[in-house]
Motif scaffolding. Structure first.
Motif, PDB file in Angstrom:
ATOM      1  N   ILE A  92       0.927  -1.228  -0.066  1.00 21.27           N
ATOM      2  CA  ILE A  92      -0.002   0.032  -0.077  1.00 21.27           C
ATOM      3  C   ILE A  92       0.784   1.208  -0.022  1.00 21.27           C
ATOM      4  O   ILE A  92       2.145   1.295   0.712  1.00 21.27           O
ATOM      5  CB  ILE A  92      -0.952  -0.253   1.258  1.00 21.27           C
ATOM      6  CG1 ILE A  92      -1.953   1.158   1.163  1.00 21.27           C
ATOM      7  CG2 ILE A  92      -0.186  -0.245   2.464  1.00 21.27           C
ATOM      8  CD1 ILE A  92      -3.181   0.994   2.063  1.00 21.27           C
ATOM      9  N   TYR A  94       1.398   5.404   0.715  1.00 22.41           N
ATOM     10  CA  TYR A  94       0.718   6.558   1.653  1.00 22.41           C
ATOM     11  C   TYR A  94       1.467   7.810   1.023  1.00 22.41           C
ATOM     12  O   TYR A  94       2.494   7.868   0.745  1.00 22.41           O
ATOM     13  CB  TYR A  94       1.007   6.310   2.829  1.00 22.41           C
ATOM     14  CG  TYR A  94       0.435   5.135   3.672  1.00 22.41           C
ATOM     15  CD1 TYR A  94      -0.887   5.026   4.179  1.00 22.41           C
ATOM     16  CD2 TYR A  94       1.226   3.668   3.783  1.00 22.41           C
ATOM     17  CE1 TYR A  94      -1.628   4.154   4.900  1.00 22.41           C
ATOM     18  CE2 TYR A  94       0.365   2.566   4.265  1.00 22.41           C
ATOM     19  CZ  TYR A  94      -1.004   2.748   4.748  1.00 22.41           C
ATOM     20  OH  TYR A  94      -1.663   1.630   5.474  1.00 22.41           O
ATOM     21  N   THR A 101      -3.181  11.809   5.958  1.00 22.73           N
ATOM     22  CA  THR A 101      -2.784  10.818   5.061  1.00 22.73           C
ATOM     23  C   THR A 101      -3.692  10.310   4.160  1.00 22.73           C
ATOM     24  O   THR A 101      -4.888  10.162   4.425  1.00 22.73           O
ATOM     25  CB  THR A 101      -2.611   9.391   6.127  1.00 22.73           C
ATOM     26  OG1 THR A 101      -1.547   9.774   7.276  1.00 22.73           O
ATOM     27  CG2 THR A 101      -1.918   8.260   5.238  1.00 22.73           C
ATOM     28  N   SER A 103      -4.169   7.232   0.862  1.00 17.23           N
ATOM     29  CA  SER A 103      -3.486   6.025   0.410  1.00 17.23           C
ATOM     30  C   SER A 103      -3.962   5.578  -1.016  1.00 17.23           C
ATOM     31  O   SER A 103      -4.992   5.859  -1.312  1.00 17.23           O
ATOM     32  CB  SER A 103      -3.297   4.968   1.550  1.00 17.23           C
ATOM     33  OG  SER A 103      -4.675   4.650   1.755  1.00 17.23           O
ATOM     34  N   THR A 104      -3.389   4.636  -1.526  1.00 14.24           N
ATOM     35  CA  THR A 104      -3.714   4.075  -2.646  1.00 14.24           C
ATOM     36  C   THR A 104      -2.988   2.366  -2.839  1.00 14.24           C
ATOM     37  O   THR A 104      -2.016   2.508  -1.994  1.00 14.24           O
ATOM     38  CB  THR A 104      -3.550   4.478  -3.896  1.00 14.24           C
ATOM     39  OG1 THR A 104      -4.390   4.010  -5.044  1.00 14.24           O
ATOM     40  CG2 THR A 104      -2.326   4.873  -4.253  1.00 14.24           C
ATOM     41  N   TYR A 105      -3.568   1.697  -3.702  1.00 17.12           N
ATOM     42  CA  TYR A 105      -2.842   0.476  -4.059  1.00 17.12           C
ATOM     43  C   TYR A 105      -2.287   0.542  -5.526  1.00 17.12           C
ATOM     44  O   TYR A 105      -3.111   1.080  -6.241  1.00 17.12           O
ATOM     45  CB  TYR A 105      -3.760  -0.692  -3.873  1.00 17.12           C
ATOM     46  CG  TYR A 105      -4.077  -1.003  -2.547  1.00 17.12           C
ATOM     47  CD1 TYR A 105      -3.354  -1.948  -1.605  1.00 17.12           C
ATOM     48  CD2 TYR A 105      -5.486  -0.613  -1.853  1.00 17.12           C
ATOM     49  CE1 TYR A 105      -3.783  -2.287  -0.508  1.00 17.12           C
ATOM     50  CE2 TYR A 105      -5.863  -0.958  -0.729  1.00 17.12           C
ATOM     51  CZ  TYR A 105      -4.921  -1.688   0.082  1.00 17.12           C
ATOM     52  OH  TYR A 105      -5.374  -1.941   1.435  1.00 17.12           O
ATOM     53  N   ILE A 114      -2.077   9.072  -6.355  1.00 15.92           N
ATOM     54  CA  ILE A 114      -2.527   9.218  -5.014  1.00 15.92           C
ATOM     55  C   ILE A 114      -3.174  10.793  -5.216  1.00 15.92           C
ATOM     56  O   ILE A 114      -2.406  11.420  -5.406  1.00 15.92           O
ATOM     57  CB  ILE A 114      -1.699   9.419  -3.871  1.00 15.92           C
ATOM     58  CG1 ILE A 114      -1.077   7.991  -3.506  1.00 15.92           C
ATOM     59  CG2 ILE A 114      -2.551   9.666  -2.598  1.00 15.92           C
ATOM     60  CD1 ILE A 114      -0.155   8.106  -2.554  1.00 15.92           C
TER      61      ILE A 114
END
Length: 158
Positions: A92, A94, A101, A103-105, A114
């Motif tokens: 993941i 951040y 914060t 986040s993304t995959y 992001i």
């Protein structure tokens, strides 16, 4: 934009009703000749020019409200993009600024974006799944500017 029905012009002590040609039924359309991209936050600023918007209707003594509007759009946010290598690493990503914060995959190719992020300096952290045995990767001071995508390149586990 749909205008209300109570539009009046005050001349001396007289209140004169302003007619709005079809503006209260079909609304006013604003053309914004700006390029926008998905995934960013924008601010739309509408300037109403009252001096040009109230016009006398011939010799009838009546007035019309024909709004003269200008619109400007400004990007409020930016983005961070990059990729991880190897691309199939379960992780993941951040983006951290102060106490905030996002986040993304990464996708199958390891690429990530992001957004939307407000302008500022971010720390980008790639946190792999515990079972990978890999260390956390960090990039400090990634500058995000409104309307732009900040590229961080490849985050590589060796």
């Amino acid at each position: 934009l749909i205008l209300g029905d109570n539009n009046e012009l005050e001349i001396g002590t007289d209140l004169i009703e302003l007619k709005v040609p079809s503006g209260s039924q079909s609304g006013l359309k604003i053309n914004v000749d700006e390029e926008v991209s998905s995934g960013f936050l924008y601010e739309l600023i509408i300037d109403f020019d009252a001096g040009k918007s109230v016009v006398k209707a011939g010799n009838s003594g009546k007035y019309l409200l024909k709004p003269v509007l200008r619109a400007n759009i400004a990007a409020l946010s930016g983005a961070i993009a990059g990729s991880i290598q190897p691309a199939d690493t379960d992780a993941i990503i951040y983006a951290i600024i102060d106490q905030d914060t996002a986040s993304t995959y990464p996708n199958e190719a390891g690429q990530f974006v992001i957004r939307p992020l407000y302008p500022g300096l971010y720390e980008v952290v790639a946190l792999p799944a515990e079972d990978t045995g890999l260390d956390t990767l960090k990039i400090e001071d990634v500058e995000v500017s409104a309307g732009l995508v900040s590229e961080v390149g490849d985050l590589v586990w060796e």
